[in-house]
Design a protein around this motif. Structure first.
Motif, mmCIF file in Angstrom:
data_model
loop_
_atom_site.group_PDB
_atom_site.id
_atom_site.type_symbol
_atom_site.label_atom_id
_atom_site.label_comp_id
_atom_site.label_asym_id
_atom_site.label_seq_id
_atom_site.Cartn_x
_atom_site.Cartn_y
_atom_site.Cartn_z
ATOM 1 N N LYS A 5 0.878 -1.252 0.025
ATOM 2 C CA LYS A 5 0.136 0.047 0.091
ATOM 3 C C LYS A 5 1.030 1.186 -0.001
ATOM 4 O O LYS A 5 1.985 1.165 0.678
ATOM 5 C CB LYS A 5 -1.008 0.036 1.271
ATOM 6 N N GLU A 7 0.377 5.232 0.637
ATOM 7 C CA GLU A 7 -0.553 6.419 1.185
ATOM 8 C C GLU A 7 0.022 7.729 0.679
ATOM 9 O O GLU A 7 0.937 8.137 0.873
ATOM 10 C CB GLU A 7 -0.493 6.490 2.718
ATOM 11 N N ARG A 44 -5.131 6.367 -0.869
ATOM 12 C CA ARG A 44 -4.526 5.017 -0.730
ATOM 13 C C ARG A 44 -4.268 4.130 -1.976
ATOM 14 O O ARG A 44 -5.207 3.702 -2.460
ATOM 15 C CB ARG A 44 -5.210 4.274 0.233
ATOM 16 N N CYS A 45 -2.994 4.179 -2.592
ATOM 17 C CA CYS A 45 -2.691 3.582 -3.837
ATOM 18 C C CYS A 45 -2.311 2.046 -3.373
ATOM 19 O O CYS A 45 -1.956 1.988 -2.177
ATOM 20 C CB CYS A 45 -1.708 4.383 -4.570
ATOM 21 N N LEU A 46 -2.027 1.164 -4.563
ATOM 22 C CA LEU A 46 -1.690 -0.105 -4.085
ATOM 23 C C LEU A 46 -0.759 -0.477 -5.399
ATOM 24 O O LEU A 46 -1.004 -0.306 -6.582
ATOM 25 C CB LEU A 46 -2.945 -1.237 -4.209
ATOM 26 N N TYR A 204 -10.107 -3.975 -5.483
ATOM 27 C CA TYR A 204 -9.632 -2.434 -5.099
ATOM 28 C C TYR A 204 -11.021 -1.656 -5.417
ATOM 29 O O TYR A 204 -11.142 -1.236 -6.931
ATOM 30 C CB TYR A 204 -8.468 -1.819 -5.873
ATOM 31 N N PHE A 249 -10.407 -3.861 -0.437
ATOM 32 C CA PHE A 249 -9.541 -2.787 -0.319
ATOM 33 C C PHE A 249 -9.984 -1.439 -0.529
ATOM 34 O O PHE A 249 -10.302 -0.899 -1.743
ATOM 35 C CB PHE A 249 -8.075 -2.999 -1.318
ATOM 36 N N GLU A 251 -9.699 2.625 -0.982
ATOM 37 C CA GLU A 251 -9.202 3.855 -1.305
ATOM 38 C C GLU A 251 -9.083 5.094 -0.581
ATOM 39 O O GLU A 251 -8.063 5.458 -0.116
ATOM 40 C CB GLU A 251 -9.219 4.111 -2.805
ATOM 41 N N GLU A 257 -8.440 -0.199 6.039
ATOM 42 C CA GLU A 257 -8.020 -0.294 4.904
ATOM 43 C C GLU A 257 -8.560 -1.545 3.935
ATOM 44 O O GLU A 257 -8.784 -1.482 2.856
ATOM 45 C CB GLU A 257 -6.373 -0.710 5.268
ATOM 46 N N CYS A 258 -8.973 -2.452 4.776
ATOM 47 C CA CYS A 258 -9.491 -3.621 4.191
ATOM 48 C C CYS A 258 -10.380 -4.567 4.888
ATOM 49 O O CYS A 258 -10.573 -4.187 6.219
ATOM 50 C CB CYS A 258 -8.211 -4.809 3.801
ATOM 51 N N PRO A 275 -4.279 -5.896 5.411
ATOM 52 C CA PRO A 275 -3.983 -6.249 4.034
ATOM 53 C C PRO A 275 -3.267 -7.754 3.951
ATOM 54 O O PRO A 275 -2.551 -8.051 5.024
ATOM 55 C CB PRO A 275 -3.192 -5.009 3.635
#
Length: 275
Positions: A5, A7, A44-46, A204, A249, A251, A257-258, A275
């Motif tokens: 992840k 941020e 929040r990117c992945l 996502y 998940f 964003e 977060e999950c 996660p």
């Protein structure tokens, strides 16, 4: 597949806009706001490393339009190069960037200014293919009156001009581990990545379900251009997630977060997980 992840910062949005017609006395029990009714939302990117592909999902808002976007009180922004270095990567290592959609908080980090005075821009991920829903790209080129202020030429035109744009016309697989599905409602042609690992499938959810508090089917954002389609899309996603034990998940949720979902008497309940 390794997942990381990232941020990419926080922004603040009016709770009434986030939760639409849901009364504040109801939603504030599930998600906090400040005295001005603003809620903190994450970007929040992945990053998914399959071994052969390094796939980044969404890029946050970047720093190009901070003055224009000061209403959103954007904080804790990042630069991707040092952030990726911390994880053992560089920006040139990214092979694919999946953009759920092209609102500023999802794709602003795709480009940066080399020289702002002269308007010189460069791609943050110069070797990456940037995946965008075809209907979303058309909406970006010819936005409706509600979404026009969320799209910026400088975020995506350089990607197109560099020949790094790939449009998704129907559900497809980016690679054997990553599936891209199209969902409408929030905006036309939103992409929803499904990441299939040996242990579980991560979904996502982007702005299909922006927050864990947005799980009830009728709780859709006032930003959604087609609320009824948003509800239908959410139900389709949640039904499968509950049946298949998939992990959602989030964003935008600053605290959750999950989570996994299960259905109880026609309603969906979330169990947060790591996660």
């Amino acid at each position: 597949m390794k997942l990381h992840k990232i941020e990419a910062g926080l922004f603040h949005c009016d709770g009434g806009a986030i939760f639409g017609v849901v009364p504040k006395r109801v939603w504030q029990k599930r998600y906090p706001c400040n005295e001005d009714n603003f809620c903190a939302l994450s970007m929040r990117c992945l990053l998914a490393d399959t071994g052969t592909r390094r796939i980044l999902i969404d890029t946050g808002c970047g720093d190009k339009q901070l003055d224009y976007l000061k209403y959103f009180d954007i904080r804790q922004g990042i630069r991707f190069e040092p952030e990726l270095n911390r994880l053992g990567y560089t920006c040139t290592d990214i092979t694919d960037v999946v953009l759920t959609h092209l609102h500023f908080d999802h794709c602003g980090g795709c480009t940066y200014y080399i020289n702002k005075e002269r308007g010189e821009l460069a791609l943050t991920f110069p070797h990456a293919t940037h995946w965008v829903g075809a209907a979303q790209w058309e909406n970006y080129l010819h936005p409706n009156v509600r979404e026009g202020n969320s799209y910026f030429e400088e975020n995506m035109r350089p990607v197109e001009q560099a020949g790094r744009l790939r449009l998704v016309w129907q559900d497809e697989w980016l690679c054997p581990e990553v599936e891209l599905r199209l969902y409408d409602g929030h905006t036309p042609g939103q992409l929803c990545p499904y990441l299939h690992t040996a242990e579980r499938t991560y979904v996502y959810v982007g702005d299909i379900i922006p927050l864990a508090a947005s799980l009830p089917l009728a709780w859709v954002s006032a930003y959604d251009v087609e609320p009824l389609r948003s509800m239908t899309a959410k139900e389709r996603l949640l039904r499968e997630a509950a049946a298949e034990g998939q992990t959602l998940f989030f964003e935008h949720d600053a605290t959750t977060e999950c989570g996994t979902v299960h259905e109880v008497n026609g309603r969906y309940r979330l169990t947060p997980c790591r996660p």
